[in-house]
Design a protein around this motif. Structure first.
Motif, PDB file in Angstrom:
ATOM      1  N   SER A  30       0.861  -1.177   0.000  1.00  0.00           N
ATOM      2  CA  SER A  30       0.000   0.000   0.000  1.00  0.00           C
ATOM      3  C   SER A  30       0.897   1.227   0.000  1.00  0.00           C
ATOM      4  O   SER A  30       1.661   1.439   0.950  1.00  0.00           O
ATOM      5  CB  SER A  30      -0.900   0.010   1.240  1.00  0.00           C
ATOM      6  OG  SER A  30      -1.649   1.215   1.295  1.00  0.00           O
ATOM      7  N   ARG A  31       0.839   2.009  -1.081  1.00  0.00           N
ATOM      8  CA  ARG A  31       1.676   3.201  -1.209  1.00  0.00           C
ATOM      9  C   ARG A  31       3.143   2.876  -0.973  1.00  0.00           C
ATOM     10  O   ARG A  31       3.850   3.557  -0.233  1.00  0.00           O
ATOM     11  CB  ARG A  31       1.200   4.282  -0.234  1.00  0.00           C
ATOM     12  CG  ARG A  31      -0.239   4.729  -0.504  1.00  0.00           C
ATOM     13  CD  ARG A  31      -0.673   5.835   0.416  1.00  0.00           C
ATOM     14  NE  ARG A  31      -2.067   6.193   0.170  1.00  0.00           N
ATOM     15  CZ  ARG A  31      -2.716   7.146   0.820  1.00  0.00           C
ATOM     16  NH1 ARG A  31      -2.109   7.846   1.748  1.00  0.00           N
ATOM     17  NH2 ARG A  31      -3.969   7.406   0.541  1.00  0.00           N
ATOM     18  N   ARG A  32       3.590   1.768  -1.565  1.00  0.00           N
ATOM     19  CA  ARG A  32       4.980   1.298  -1.523  1.00  0.00           C
ATOM     20  C   ARG A  32       5.418   0.848  -0.134  1.00  0.00           C
ATOM     21  O   ARG A  32       6.608   0.712   0.141  1.00  0.00           O
ATOM     22  CB  ARG A  32       5.939   2.372  -2.056  1.00  0.00           C
ATOM     23  CG  ARG A  32       5.628   2.788  -3.490  1.00  0.00           C
ATOM     24  CD  ARG A  32       6.699   3.661  -4.076  1.00  0.00           C
ATOM     25  NE  ARG A  32       6.355   4.045  -5.447  1.00  0.00           N
ATOM     26  CZ  ARG A  32       7.137   4.740  -6.244  1.00  0.00           C
ATOM     27  NH1 ARG A  32       8.322   5.134  -5.807  1.00  0.00           N
ATOM     28  NH2 ARG A  32       6.753   5.050  -7.469  1.00  0.00           N
ATOM     29  N   GLN A  33       4.450   0.601   0.737  1.00  0.00           N
ATOM     30  CA  GLN A  33       4.750   0.057   2.051  1.00  0.00           C
ATOM     31  C   GLN A  33       4.149  -1.334   2.170  1.00  0.00           C
ATOM     32  O   GLN A  33       3.102  -1.629   1.594  1.00  0.00           O
ATOM     33  CB  GLN A  33       4.199   0.957   3.154  1.00  0.00           C
ATOM     34  CG  GLN A  33       4.877   2.313   3.240  1.00  0.00           C
ATOM     35  CD  GLN A  33       4.354   3.134   4.401  1.00  0.00           C
ATOM     36  OE1 GLN A  33       3.152   3.225   4.608  1.00  0.00           O
ATOM     37  NE2 GLN A  33       5.255   3.724   5.169  1.00  0.00           N
ATOM     38  N   ALA A  34       4.826  -2.189   2.952  1.00  0.00           N
ATOM     39  CA  ALA A  34       4.349  -3.544   3.184  1.00  0.00           C
ATOM     40  C   ALA A  34       4.074  -3.742   4.663  1.00  0.00           C
ATOM     41  O   ALA A  34       4.606  -3.022   5.518  1.00  0.00           O
ATOM     42  CB  ALA A  34       5.386  -4.562   2.710  1.00  0.00           C
ATOM     43  N   LEU A  35       3.246  -4.739   4.981  1.00  0.00           N
ATOM     44  CA  LEU A  35       3.010  -5.087   6.376  1.00  0.00           C
ATOM     45  C   LEU A  35       4.204  -5.865   6.918  1.00  0.00           C
ATOM     46  O   LEU A  35       4.643  -6.851   6.318  1.00  0.00           O
ATOM     47  CB  LEU A  35       1.744  -5.930   6.497  1.00  0.00           C
ATOM     48  CG  LEU A  35       0.411  -5.190   6.608  1.00  0.00           C
ATOM     49  CD1 LEU A  35      -0.738  -6.189   6.582  1.00  0.00           C
ATOM     50  CD2 LEU A  35       0.358  -4.351   7.876  1.00  0.00           C
ATOM     51  N   VAL A  36       4.711  -5.417   8.067  1.00  0.00           N
ATOM     52  CA  VAL A  36       5.883  -6.029   8.679  1.00  0.00           C
ATOM     53  C   VAL A  36       5.587  -6.308  10.147  1.00  0.00           C
ATOM     54  O   VAL A  36       4.933  -5.506  10.826  1.00  0.00           O
ATOM     55  CB  VAL A  36       7.116  -5.103   8.571  1.00  0.00           C
ATOM     56  CG1 VAL A  36       8.327  -5.734   9.235  1.00  0.00           C
ATOM     57  CG2 VAL A  36       7.417  -4.796   7.109  1.00  0.00           C
ATOM     58  N   SER A  37       6.065  -7.449  10.628  1.00  0.00           N
ATOM     59  CA  SER A  37       5.921  -7.788  12.035  1.00  0.00           C
ATOM     60  C   SER A  37       7.189  -8.467  12.507  1.00  0.00           C
ATOM     61  O   SER A  37       7.687  -9.393  11.862  1.00  0.00           O
ATOM     62  CB  SER A  37       4.721  -8.717  12.245  1.00  0.00           C
ATOM     63  OG  SER A  37       4.615  -9.113  13.599  1.00  0.00           O
ATOM     64  N   GLY A  38       7.726  -8.005  13.635  1.00  0.00           N
ATOM     65  CA  GLY A  38       8.951  -8.612  14.144  1.00  0.00           C
ATOM     66  C   GLY A  38      10.092  -8.441  13.164  1.00  0.00           C
ATOM     67  O   GLY A  38      10.439  -7.334  12.770  1.00  0.00           O
ATOM     68  N   GLN A  39      10.638  -9.567  12.728  1.00  0.00           N
ATOM     69  CA  GLN A  39      11.798  -9.533  11.845  1.00  0.00           C
ATOM     70  C   GLN A  39      11.461  -9.829  10.388  1.00  0.00           C
ATOM     71  O   GLN A  39      12.362 -10.081   9.585  1.00  0.00           O
ATOM     72  CB  GLN A  39      12.840 -10.565  12.326  1.00  0.00           C
ATOM     73  CG  GLN A  39      13.361 -10.298  13.720  1.00  0.00           C
ATOM     74  CD  GLN A  39      14.089  -8.975  13.820  1.00  0.00           C
ATOM     75  OE1 GLN A  39      15.001  -8.698  13.049  1.00  0.00           O
ATOM     76  NE2 GLN A  39      13.682  -8.144  14.755  1.00  0.00           N
ATOM     77  N   LEU A  41       8.305  -9.934   6.867  1.00  0.00           N
ATOM     78  CA  LEU A  41       7.064  -9.532   6.226  1.00  0.00           C
ATOM     79  C   LEU A  41       5.891 -10.327   6.779  1.00  0.00           C
ATOM     80  O   LEU A  41       6.038 -11.471   7.225  1.00  0.00           O
ATOM     81  CB  LEU A  41       7.160  -9.783   4.711  1.00  0.00           C
ATOM     82  CG  LEU A  41       8.196  -8.969   3.929  1.00  0.00           C
ATOM     83  CD1 LEU A  41       8.265  -9.479   2.494  1.00  0.00           C
ATOM     84  CD2 LEU A  41       7.845  -7.484   3.945  1.00  0.00           C
ATOM     85  N   VAL A  42       4.724  -9.722   6.730  1.00  0.00           N
ATOM     86  CA  VAL A  42       3.491 -10.412   7.076  1.00  0.00           C
ATOM     87  C   VAL A  42       2.883 -10.982   5.799  1.00  0.00           C
ATOM     88  O   VAL A  42       2.701 -10.255   4.816  1.00  0.00           O
ATOM     89  CB  VAL A  42       2.481  -9.458   7.744  1.00  0.00           C
ATOM     90  CG1 VAL A  42       1.123 -10.135   7.928  1.00  0.00           C
ATOM     91  CG2 VAL A  42       3.022  -8.978   9.091  1.00  0.00           C
ATOM     92  N   PHE A  43       2.595 -12.274   5.797  1.00  0.00           N
ATOM     93  CA  PHE A  43       1.936 -12.915   4.662  1.00  0.00           C
ATOM     94  C   PHE A  43       0.557 -13.390   5.102  1.00  0.00           C
ATOM     95  O   PHE A  43       0.394 -13.961   6.185  1.00  0.00           O
ATOM     96  CB  PHE A  43       2.765 -14.096   4.149  1.00  0.00           C
ATOM     97  CG  PHE A  43       4.092 -13.690   3.582  1.00  0.00           C
ATOM     98  CD1 PHE A  43       4.188 -13.154   2.308  1.00  0.00           C
ATOM     99  CD2 PHE A  43       5.247 -13.819   4.336  1.00  0.00           C
ATOM    100  CE1 PHE A  43       5.407 -12.766   1.784  1.00  0.00           C
ATOM    101  CE2 PHE A  43       6.478 -13.434   3.825  1.00  0.00           C
ATOM    102  CZ  PHE A  43       6.563 -12.901   2.548  1.00  0.00           C
ATOM    103  N   LEU A  44      -0.428 -13.166   4.248  1.00  0.00           N
ATOM    104  CA  LEU A  44      -1.811 -13.501   4.556  1.00  0.00           C
ATOM    105  C   LEU A  44      -2.328 -14.556   3.587  1.00  0.00           C
ATOM    106  O   LEU A  44      -1.774 -14.739   2.491  1.00  0.00           O
ATOM    107  CB  LEU A  44      -2.683 -12.246   4.468  1.00  0.00           C
ATOM    108  CG  LEU A  44      -2.234 -11.076   5.349  1.00  0.00           C
ATOM    109  CD1 LEU A  44      -3.049  -9.835   5.024  1.00  0.00           C
ATOM    110  CD2 LEU A  44      -2.355 -11.437   6.817  1.00  0.00           C
TER     111      LEU A  44
END
Length: 315
Positions: A30-39, A41-44
């Motif tokens: 989203s707007r060149r940003q990704a979901l990140v958690s901990g160390q 990427l977040v994959f759904l």
């Protein structure tokens, strides 16, 4: 780490079939940003995410095939990945991605590649760079350059076809050389742009022009930017930098010259360093060199012969 499946993605309807099959992991931009958690990427779950978005204002502008995990990747071998590129009007803190939503870990946040690159493993790094590159291309190549008609994505998101003249258009990558220039006394030439009193120094770089070899580009760019004549160059390595679409090709070059004259446009200051001078200038805060994430830093440390220690308060 990732098999991009260049043959598999040519099958008509492969993305739709893949999503129906289940078990596919989705990365979201989203707007060149990704979901990140901990160390990482977040994959759904891709199928669940597609169902959640269906018929809403959040439906992705693009769904793109990223590939399959190879042995050694963080995920199990054979795990398949797709990319959902959300529309520009999507607010990164909007309801569908609040932390309580199923599949989103508590503490997950939106981040750009530069912010999190140092903490990502090789697989996540490869996926983030691949996703950024292909998403940037789609965003800037929406119409046919021949007739101006709107193009449509095909081949898993790796081709855009013009429905008017049936021409096919492929992602582009712009090659650029990036160079450490070493003088006859083994000193390193670094330069920088912007204000004359800026402390930032790095390697010299420039885009390759049509009809030009990489070695010719090295000679031309160094001559144009700092007035130094390169006598020899050697390729050392490369780094993809898809912001928006560059491939940085790293060289080290030698010169008999000892004077550098910045062009005043791209390079406003240039300076020669011995190894001791460079380390001292970095530790004192007199200058700041490229970060460890960049090929520029790798090239500088290749010349240096080891790790250059950063000023403690800048690490």
């Amino acid at each position: 780490m990732i098999d991009r499946g260049s043959a598999a993605r040519l099958k008509p309807g492969m993305l739709e079939e893949l999503l129906r099959s289940g078990g596919v992991q989705a990365m979201v931009l989203s707007r060149r940003q990704a979901l990140v958690s901990g160390q990482g990427l977040v994959f759904l779950d891709a199928a669940g995410l597609a169902g959640r978005f269906k018929g809403t204002a959040y439906a992705p502008e693009q769904v793109i095939y990223l590939g399959t995990a190879l042995p050694g990747a963080r995920a199990a071998e054979g795990t398949q990945y797709v990319l959902f590129v959300l529309p520009e009007q999507f607010e990164v803190r909007a309801e569908p991605f609040e932390p309580h939503v199923e599949g989103i870990p508590a503490g997950a946040q939106w981040a750009g590649f530069r912010e999190v690159a140092a903490q990502l493993d090789p697989t996540d790094t490869a996926l983030f760079i691949e996703a950024s590159a292909i998403a940037n291309w789609h965003a800037t190549h929406t119409h046919c350059p021949r007739c101006g008609a709107a193009t449509v994505p095909e081949a898993g998101g790796w081709v855009r076809r013009c429905p008017s003249d049936n021409s096919e258009h492929y992602p582009r990558t712009d090659p650029a050389i990036i160079v450490t220039v070493v003088g006859p006394d083994d000193r390193l030439l670094l330069g920088g742009g912007g204000p004359l009193d800026s402390r930032n120094y790095s390697t010299l770089a420039g885009f390759v022009e049509p009809g030009e070899s990489l070695e010719q580009a090295v000679v031309r760019e160094i001559g144009e930017e700092v007035g130094v004549r390169v006598t020899a160059s050697q390729y050392l390595g490369s780094q993809s930098w898809p912001f928006p679409a560059s491939l940085m090709l790293g060289f080290t070059a030698t010169t008999a010259d000892t004077e550098a004259t910045p062009d005043g446009v791209e390079v406003t200051r240039a300076r020669w360093f011995s190894r001791a001078e460079l380390q001292e200038a970095v530790l004192s805060g007199e200058i700041v060199i490229s970060s460890r994430l960049s090929i520029a830093r790798a090239l500088i440390e290749h010349w240096y012969g080891g790790v250059i220690q950063d000023r403690p308060d800048s690490a």
